[in-house]
Scaffold this motif. Structure first.
Motif, short mmCIF file in Angstrom:
data_model
loop_
_atom_site.label_atom_id
_atom_site.label_comp_id
_atom_site.label_asym_id
_atom_site.label_seq_id
_atom_site.Cartn_x
_atom_site.Cartn_y
_atom_site.Cartn_z
N PRO A 101 22.42 -17.47 11.43
CA PRO A 101 21.43 -16.53 10.88
C PRO A 101 20.06 -17.15 10.69
CG PRO A 101 23.53 -16.25 9.76
CD PRO A 101 23.68 -17.44 10.65
N ALA A 102 20.00 -18.43 10.29
CA ALA A 102 18.70 -19.07 10.06
C ALA A 102 17.89 -19.16 11.35
CB ALA A 102 18.90 -20.46 9.46
N ALA A 103 18.56 -19.43 12.47
CA ALA A 103 17.87 -19.50 13.76
C ALA A 103 17.39 -18.13 14.20
CB ALA A 103 18.79 -20.11 14.81
N ILE A 104 18.21 -17.11 13.96
CA ILE A 104 17.81 -15.74 14.29
C ILE A 104 16.59 -15.35 13.48
CG2 ILE A 104 18.51 -13.31 14.25
CD1 ILE A 104 21.38 -14.22 14.62
N GLU A 105 16.62 -15.67 12.19
CA GLU A 105 15.51 -15.30 11.31
C GLU A 105 14.23 -16.01 11.74
OE1 GLU A 105 14.59 -14.93 6.52
OE2 GLU A 105 16.20 -16.23 7.22
N LEU A 106 14.31 -17.28 12.07
CA LEU A 106 13.14 -18.03 12.48
C LEU A 106 12.57 -17.51 13.79
CD1 LEU A 106 11.17 -20.41 12.27
CD2 LEU A 106 12.91 -21.84 13.35
N MET A 107 13.41 -17.38 14.79
CA MET A 107 12.92 -16.94 16.10
C MET A 107 12.63 -15.45 16.14
SD MET A 107 12.58 -19.51 18.16
CE MET A 107 11.95 -20.40 16.73
N GLY A 108 13.23 -14.68 15.23
CA GLY A 108 12.98 -13.24 15.19
C GLY A 108 11.65 -12.89 14.58
N ASP A 109 11.07 -13.80 13.85
CA ASP A 109 9.74 -13.60 13.29
C ASP A 109 8.75 -14.19 14.30
OD1 ASP A 109 7.24 -14.18 11.89
OD2 ASP A 109 8.31 -13.62 10.07
N LYS A 110 8.02 -13.32 15.01
CA LYS A 110 7.18 -13.79 16.10
C LYS A 110 6.15 -14.82 15.65
CE LYS A 110 8.96 -11.13 19.33
NZ LYS A 110 10.10 -10.59 18.58
N GLY A 111 5.62 -14.65 14.44
CA GLY A 111 4.64 -15.60 13.94
C GLY A 111 5.25 -16.97 13.67
N ARG A 112 6.37 -17.02 12.96
CA ARG A 112 7.03 -18.28 12.66
C ARG A 112 7.58 -18.93 13.93
NH1 ARG A 112 11.64 -17.51 8.69
NH2 ARG A 112 11.63 -19.81 8.76
N ALA A 113 8.07 -18.11 14.86
CA ALA A 113 8.59 -18.65 16.12
C ALA A 113 7.48 -19.35 16.90
CB ALA A 113 9.21 -17.54 16.96
N LYS A 114 6.31 -18.75 16.87
CA LYS A 114 5.16 -19.34 17.57
C LYS A 114 4.79 -20.69 16.96
CE LYS A 114 0.54 -17.95 19.06
NZ LYS A 114 -0.45 -16.84 19.01
N ASP A 115 4.81 -20.75 15.63
CA ASP A 115 4.52 -22.02 14.95
C ASP A 115 5.57 -23.08 15.29
OD1 ASP A 115 2.30 -20.89 13.79
OD2 ASP A 115 3.33 -20.41 11.89
N ALA A 116 6.83 -22.65 15.32
CA ALA A 116 7.92 -23.59 15.63
C ALA A 116 7.79 -24.11 17.06
CB ALA A 116 9.27 -22.91 15.43
N ALA A 117 7.39 -23.23 17.98
CA ALA A 117 7.21 -23.65 19.36
C ALA A 117 6.09 -24.68 19.48
CB ALA A 117 6.92 -22.44 20.24
N ALA A 118 5.00 -24.42 18.78
CA ALA A 118 3.88 -25.35 18.82
C ALA A 118 4.29 -26.72 18.26
CB ALA A 118 2.70 -24.78 18.03
N GLN A 119 5.06 -26.71 17.18
CA GLN A 119 5.50 -27.97 16.58
C GLN A 119 6.46 -28.72 17.50
OE1 GLN A 119 7.10 -27.06 12.70
NE2 GLN A 119 5.20 -26.09 12.01
N ALA A 120 7.17 -27.96 18.36
CA ALA A 120 8.11 -28.59 19.30
C ALA A 120 7.40 -29.04 20.58
CB ALA A 120 9.23 -27.61 19.65
N GLY A 121 6.07 -28.86 20.63
CA GLY A 121 5.30 -29.30 21.78
C GLY A 121 5.23 -28.29 22.91
N VAL A 122 5.60 -27.04 22.64
CA VAL A 122 5.56 -25.99 23.66
C VAL A 122 4.21 -25.27 23.59
CG1 VAL A 122 6.69 -23.91 24.51
CG2 VAL A 122 8.05 -25.69 23.41
N PRO A 123 3.49 -25.11 24.71
CA PRO A 123 2.21 -24.40 24.68
C PRO A 123 2.40 -22.94 24.26
CG PRO A 123 2.90 -24.82 26.94
CD PRO A 123 3.82 -25.60 26.07
N VAL A 124 1.47 -22.42 23.42
CA VAL A 124 1.61 -21.07 22.88
C VAL A 124 0.40 -20.21 23.22
CG1 VAL A 124 3.08 -21.85 20.98
CG2 VAL A 124 0.61 -21.76 20.67
N VAL A 125 0.59 -18.89 23.15
CA VAL A 125 -0.48 -17.93 23.41
C VAL A 125 -1.44 -17.89 22.23
CG1 VAL A 125 -1.02 -15.50 23.92
CG2 VAL A 125 1.10 -16.54 24.78
N PRO A 126 -2.78 -17.87 22.47
CA PRO A 126 -3.73 -17.79 21.36
C PRO A 126 -3.54 -16.51 20.56
CG PRO A 126 -4.84 -18.39 23.40
CD PRO A 126 -3.45 -17.97 23.76
N ALA A 127 -3.81 -16.58 19.25
CA ALA A 127 -3.73 -15.40 18.39
C ALA A 127 -4.85 -14.43 18.73
CB ALA A 127 -3.81 -15.81 16.93
#
Length: 603
Positions: A101-127
């Protein structure tokens, strides 16, 4: 693996999950609502439990309790990415076939998922907070194009946001949205990931999903025509890093948008569930993703041989929707009078002959997937399959998909997410002119009324007399021969073709090569608002979502009068000119049929 397995979904995905469960020797439990009592997925399972809604957690848990289910597979859509549902399943002592459930909640929130991707070194779309346009409004809990609107100017933003929120609330029970910059003409490429409970995360290569309409995928393929081994490794590494960072388990998909040549890619979102298009990955990698989901949920490690580095051949999938290209791709409904699938391809279907296709749920009827040693062969096999697929009683997008696949740019792999929408502007969706006269000739040889036969979506009319069939100013010398396999061979001016046909007392359905036509002997009911000259008719069957006016109101051209909803799609009925509202006798929640008179605006 604990059993029975409750499949908290409907349609083709419920049938598909049940198929793998059965192959593994697992007992299955289906759930169904009142309108789905005769649905195919009900008979695909060992036990079925009636519920009030696929979105009610308590109802699904009750179904698990009364059936003795020990595990829950959510499919996709509905509550498949709802962390609250996943937690409720786990708290009830059941096995959840999906990520924590914690992974679903994190990735299901588009804003938090984007932050997590950036922290993992994945390029993200500008806001999209710098005031520039275009931007995209999309549901935080969304997926599959639901709750998503592209906005090109500031004056469109409020209406688009409200529409996205309504759609998201109906589809996911969550109306939160975010705004991002919209990248023009991007490719949509996604990577399949798998993670077990022992810390191992792998990817199974990429899928190209750029052919979309209304942000809904229509054709998907694996691998992508622009991804080479180096890019596959880089995309896969990024997807695996994100999955590992969020403590993922099971099957998931990391979606990217990329430039035309895929030299740059950006994180879009992560879908914490099985994707609709998962069969193309299964065919090129020789795996069963549902089986892997079930084994991971049971605590088994992923096979050591699992790798996405070298896909075998090519697979292309098209989604078969209940919609009519000739009627603006609006949802279609009706009873499936004939359902015959071609050989040599995979067809994952949620319908069968006799099934009623209503307007309460998504219009996806089936998926047709072709595999070949290379991309041209897979495309040819898919095109042939769509030509041989026989669906009568409900219009589909099969003929349009064939035209799309035949385009030179698609054949060359030069596609982007906006291509399909641009194609609409240059494509003639009228049914071939032989369909209506062939339908009239086929019906003339039965005990049905003599006609005239009228096309459902316009006033085209066919009459048959003394071996001649006439439509408007055009006439053909015709002949018909009934074959013993439920087909007819109709000859028109010396050209004979084979058609699939079904005839009732006042209707005839006919199809060939993916084209479909319905003709009837009677016009639509002209009562109610239809008695007022200039009345507006329902362009699709559905439900009245909003009523914005009342009889006697003065309106201007373009004002919204009603909003209809069908198969999770909204459509506004607007005033064709300035005038006074008359003949309105509808309320919110009322059901309407295709071409039913709705309201009139008198100048």
């Amino acid at each position: 693996m604990r059993e029975p397995l409750l499949i908290a979904n409907r349609g083709e995905i419920a049938v598909r999950v049940a198929r793998t469960a059965r192959a593994l020797g697992l007992r299955t439990v289906a759930v169904f609502t009142d309108v789905d009592a005769g649905a195919v997925h009900v008979d695909a399972c060992d036990v079925a439990v009636r519920i009030s809604s696929y979105l009610e957690v308590d109802e699904l848990l009750r179904a698990a309790a009364v059936s003795g289910a020990q595990a829950v597979h959510p499919g996709y859509g509905f509550l498949s990415e709802n962390a609250g549902f996943a937690k409720a399943v786990v708290d009830a002592g059941l096995t959840w076939v999906g990520p924590p459930p914690a992974a679903i909640e994190l990735m299901g929130d588009k804003g938090r998922a984007k932050d997590a991707a950036a922290q993992a070194g994945v390029p993200v779309v500008p806001a999209g907070d710098d005031g520039g346009y275009p931007v995209v409004v999309k549901a935080v809990a969304g997926g599959g194009g639901k709750g998503m609107r592209v906005v090109r100017s500031a004056d469109e933003l409020q209406a688009a946001t409200e529409a996205a929120q309504r759609e998201a609330r109906a589809a996911f029970g969550d109306d939160r949205v975010i705004v991002e910059r919209w990248v023009e003409r991007p490719r949509h490429i996604e990577v399949q990931v798998l993670a077990d409970q022992h810390g191992r995360v792998v990817h199974l290569g990429e899928r190209e999903c750029s052919l979309q309409r209304r942000h809904q995928k229509v054709v998907e393929e694996a691998p992508s025509p622009v991804v080479d081994a180096d890019l596959r490794a880089r995309m896969g590494e990024a997807a695996v890093a994100l999955a590992a960072a969020c403590g993922y388990e099971g099957a998931g998909t990391v979606e990217f948008i990329a430039t035309a040549d895929a030299s740059e890619f950006f994180f879009l979102e992560m879908n914490t569930r099985l994707q609709v298009e998962h069969p193309v990955t299964e065919l090129v990698h020789g795996v069963d993703l549902v089986e892997l989901q079930l084994r991971v949920a049971a605590g088994e490690p992923l096979p050591e041989s699992l790798s996405g580095d070298a896909p075998s051949g090519w697979a292309v999938e098209t989604r078969l929707y209940a919609e009519d290209p000739a009627n603006g791709f609006l949802p279609a409904a009706g009873t499936v009078r004939r359902w015959r699938v071609p050989e040599g391809v995979r067809v994952d279907a949620g319908v069968a002959e006799g099934v009623e296709v209503g307007t309460s749920y998504d219009p996806l009827l089936a998926k047709v997937i072709a595999h070949g040693p290379d991309r041209p062969t897979a495309l040819r096999r898919l095109d042939r399959a769509l030509a041989e697929l026989e669906v009568l009683g409900v219009a589909t997008n099969a003929s349009f998909t064939r035209e799309l696949l035949a385009r030179e740019d698609v054949r060359a792999g030069q596609q982007d997410t906006g291509l399909l929408e641009r194609v609409l502007e240059e494509t003639d969706f009228a049914a071939p002119e032989d369909l209506l006269p062939a339908a009239a000739l086929a019906a003339a040889g039965t005990a049905t009324p003599e006609g005239p036969w009228r096309r459902v979506f316009d006033d085209g009319e066919a009459r048959v007399a003394d071996g001649v069939v006439r439509v408007g100013e055009r006439s053909w010398r015709g002949d018909v021969r009934v074959l013993d396999d439920g087909h007819v061979r109709v000859e028109l001016d010396g050209v004979a073709r084979r058609y699939a046909v079904e005839v009732s007392d006042d209707a005839v359905w006919i199809a060939r090569d993916g084209h479909h036509l319905e003709a009837r002997t009677r016009r639509a009911d002209r009562s109610g608002a239809g008695g007022v000259q200039g009345s507006l008719e329902a362009p699709m069957p559905g439900t009245v979502l909003l009523v914005k006016v009342a009889n006697g109101d003065e309106v201007q051209e373009g004002d919204v009068l009603l909003v209809l909803e069908s198969m999770k799609m909204e459509l506004s009925i607007t005033a064709p000119h300035a005038g006074t509202v008359e003949g309105l006798a509808l309320s919110e929640g009322d059901r309407v049929t295709h071409r039913q008179p709705l309201v009139a605006v008198t100048a």
